[in-house]
Design a protein around this motif. Structure first.
Motif, PDB file in Angstrom:
ATOM      1  N   UNK A   1       0.831  -1.181   0.000  1.00 41.60           N
ATOM      2  CA  UNK A   1       0.000   0.000   0.000  1.00 41.60           C
ATOM      3  C   UNK A   1       0.882   1.253   0.000  1.00 41.60           C
ATOM      4  N   UNK A   2       1.958   1.215   0.771  1.00 45.22           N
ATOM      5  CA  UNK A   2       2.856   2.365   0.832  1.00 45.22           C
ATOM      6  C   UNK A   2       3.497   2.643  -0.526  1.00 45.22           C
ATOM      7  N   UNK A   3       3.925   1.605  -1.219  1.00 50.12           N
ATOM      8  CA  UNK A   3       4.532   1.803  -2.540  1.00 50.12           C
ATOM      9  C   UNK A   3       3.513   2.363  -3.535  1.00 50.12           C
ATOM     10  N   UNK A   4       2.263   1.958  -3.432  1.00 48.83           N
ATOM     11  CA  UNK A   4       1.248   2.491  -4.346  1.00 48.83           C
ATOM     12  C   UNK A   4       0.915   3.941  -4.022  1.00 48.83           C
ATOM     13  N   UNK A   5       0.942   4.314  -2.748  1.00 52.31           N
ATOM     14  CA  UNK A   5       0.729   5.721  -2.383  1.00 52.31           C
ATOM     15  C   UNK A   5       1.874   6.564  -2.938  1.00 52.31           C
ATOM     16  N   UNK A   6       3.080   6.032  -2.874  1.00 56.92           N
ATOM     17  CA  UNK A   6       4.249   6.753  -3.383  1.00 56.92           C
ATOM     18  C   UNK A   6       4.231   6.854  -4.906  1.00 56.92           C
ATOM     19  N   UNK A   7       3.567   5.927  -5.575  1.00 60.22           N
ATOM     20  CA  UNK A   7       3.497   5.882  -7.034  1.00 60.22           C
ATOM     21  C   UNK A   7       2.027   5.948  -7.469  1.00 60.22           C
ATOM     22  N   UNK A   8       1.452   7.143  -7.580  1.00 53.13           N
ATOM     23  CA  UNK A   8       0.019   7.290  -7.866  1.00 53.13           C
ATOM     24  C   UNK A   8      -0.435   6.639  -9.175  1.00 53.13           C
ATOM     25  N   UNK A   9       0.428   6.579 -10.189  1.00 55.05           N
ATOM     26  CA  UNK A   9       0.014   5.936 -11.441  1.00 55.05           C
ATOM     27  C   UNK A   9      -0.197   4.434 -11.241  1.00 55.05           C
ATOM     28  N   UNK A  10       0.630   3.822 -10.401  1.00 52.83           N
ATOM     29  CA  UNK A  10       0.465   2.404 -10.077  1.00 52.83           C
ATOM     30  C   UNK A  10      -0.841   2.212  -9.305  1.00 52.83           C
ATOM     31  N   UNK A  11      -1.094   3.081  -8.329  1.00 54.58           N
ATOM     32  CA  UNK A  11      -2.331   3.011  -7.532  1.00 54.58           C
ATOM     33  C   UNK A  11      -3.557   3.146  -8.427  1.00 54.58           C
ATOM     34  N   UNK A  12      -3.499   4.094  -9.346  1.00 48.76           N
ATOM     35  CA  UNK A  12      -4.640   4.338 -10.231  1.00 48.76           C
ATOM     36  C   UNK A  12      -4.906   3.116 -11.121  1.00 48.76           C
ATOM     37  N   UNK A  13      -3.851   2.549 -11.675  1.00 48.60           N
ATOM     38  CA  UNK A  13      -4.017   1.394 -12.572  1.00 48.60           C
ATOM     39  C   UNK A  13      -4.517   0.165 -11.813  1.00 48.60           C
ATOM     40  N   UNK A  14      -3.964  -0.093 -10.634  1.00 42.73           N
ATOM     41  CA  UNK A  14      -4.389  -1.252  -9.838  1.00 42.73           C
ATOM     42  C   UNK A  14      -5.831  -1.089  -9.365  1.00 42.73           C
ATOM     43  N   UNK A  15      -6.187   0.119  -8.928  1.00 45.93           N
ATOM     44  CA  UNK A  15      -7.551   0.380  -8.474  1.00 45.93           C
ATOM     45  C   UNK A  15      -8.546   0.210  -9.621  1.00 45.93           C
ATOM     46  N   UNK A  16      -8.216   0.733 -10.784  1.00 47.25           N
ATOM     47  CA  UNK A  16      -9.107   0.601 -11.948  1.00 47.25           C
ATOM     48  C   UNK A  16      -9.301  -0.869 -12.310  1.00 47.25           C
ATOM     49  N   UNK A  17      -8.233  -1.648 -12.246  1.00 46.13           N
ATOM     50  CA  UNK A  17      -8.331  -3.072 -12.580  1.00 46.13           C
ATOM     51  C   UNK A  17      -9.245  -3.809 -11.600  1.00 46.13           C
ATOM     52  N   UNK A  18      -9.075  -3.548 -10.301  1.00 48.57           N
ATOM     53  CA  UNK A  18      -9.894  -4.205  -9.282  1.00 48.57           C
ATOM     54  C   UNK A  18     -11.364  -3.815  -9.455  1.00 48.57           C
ATOM     55  N   UNK A  19     -11.619  -2.539  -9.671  1.00 49.65           N
ATOM     56  CA  UNK A  19     -13.007  -2.083  -9.800  1.00 49.65           C
ATOM     57  C   UNK A  19     -13.658  -2.585 -11.085  1.00 49.65           C
ATOM     58  N   UNK A  20     -12.907  -2.681 -12.137  1.00 51.12           N
ATOM     59  CA  UNK A  20     -13.442  -3.213 -13.392  1.00 51.12           C
ATOM     60  C   UNK A  20     -13.837  -4.686 -13.216  1.00 51.12           C
ATOM     61  N   UNK A  21     -13.042  -5.429 -12.453  1.00 50.71           N
ATOM     62  CA  UNK A  21     -13.291  -6.858 -12.278  1.00 50.71           C
ATOM     63  C   UNK A  21     -14.405  -7.170 -11.275  1.00 50.71           C
ATOM     64  N   UNK A  22     -14.516  -6.368 -10.194  1.00 50.67           N
ATOM     65  CA  UNK A  22     -15.401  -6.762  -9.098  1.00 50.67           C
ATOM     66  C   UNK A  22     -16.477  -5.754  -8.714  1.00 50.67           C
TER      67      UNK A  22
END
Length: 197
Positions: A1-22
């Motif tokens: 979680x800390x690495x994704x907060x530090x890298x907002x583009x990674x957070x955005x892509x991972x969040x979009x993927x999770x929300x698209x799937x579930x």
């Protein structure tokens, strides 16, 4: 979680993927984690590369005399493998070794963490490989996917996410030195349209 907060583009892509799937079902389904969340798998893999759970793997004993990097290692010598240093070795990871870049594992590139590639051993290898690897991965992937599905995250008081402190404390297990303080904002679907506010 800390690495994704530090890298907002990674957070955005991972969040979009999770929300698209579930998002349609409203909850994360465990048996679909691997197939429906390939990018989240890469995020976990890159996290294990930079922050292995056990920086120094369990000690091993040399069963026969051998030569390692030009050094003679006699039989019976106790050897400790530095898993943390393996994940940051510039010969094995030549492209931006210290950067958090999950994309380095896309399309089958990069090493496997299940003990077959010795440049990436967050769970060890061989007979002394961590028996709880599958359990540990499930206990990271499932809650992380649920947190990304239901909440938007931000670090209060941090103006530039790139300056987020990732210093690790010294110990048997790897952990951040500073406490991770994040602010979640709940995503609530509106009843009529199903849109998220």
């Amino acid at each position: 979680m800390a690495e994704m907060i530090k890298n907002p583009t990674v957070m955005k892509r991972a969040t979009a993927e999770v929300r698209r799937a579930f998002e349609a079902g409203g909850k994360v389904v465990e048996d679909r984690l691997g197939a429906d969340l390939p990018y989240l798998q890469l995020v976990v893999r890159e996290t294990l590369r930079l922050h292995p759970p056990l920086p120094l793997l369990l000690p091993r004993q040399c069963r026969q005399p051998c030569k390692v990097l030009g050094f003679d290692v006699p039989e019976g010598t106790q050897v400790i493998v530095n898993g943390w240093a393996l994940g940051r070795d510039e010969q094995s990871w030549p492209d931006a070794t210290e950067e958090f870049r999950p994309e380095r594992f896309e399309a089958g590139d990069g090493a496997d963490f299940r003990g077959t590639d010795f440049e990436f051993l967050p769970f060890g290898a061989g007979r002394r490989m961590c028996p709880g690897m599958a359990f540990g991965l499930a206990n990271v992937e499932l809650p992380l996917a649920s947190l990304l599905l239901h909440f938007d995250w931000e670090a209060p008081g941090i103006s530039d996410p790139a300056e987020f402190d990732m210093t690790e404390g010294f110990g048997v297990t790897a952990r951040r030195k500073a406490t991770l303080l994040l602010r979640p904002s709940l995503r609530v679907p509106t009843p009529r349209t199903g849109l998220v506010v």
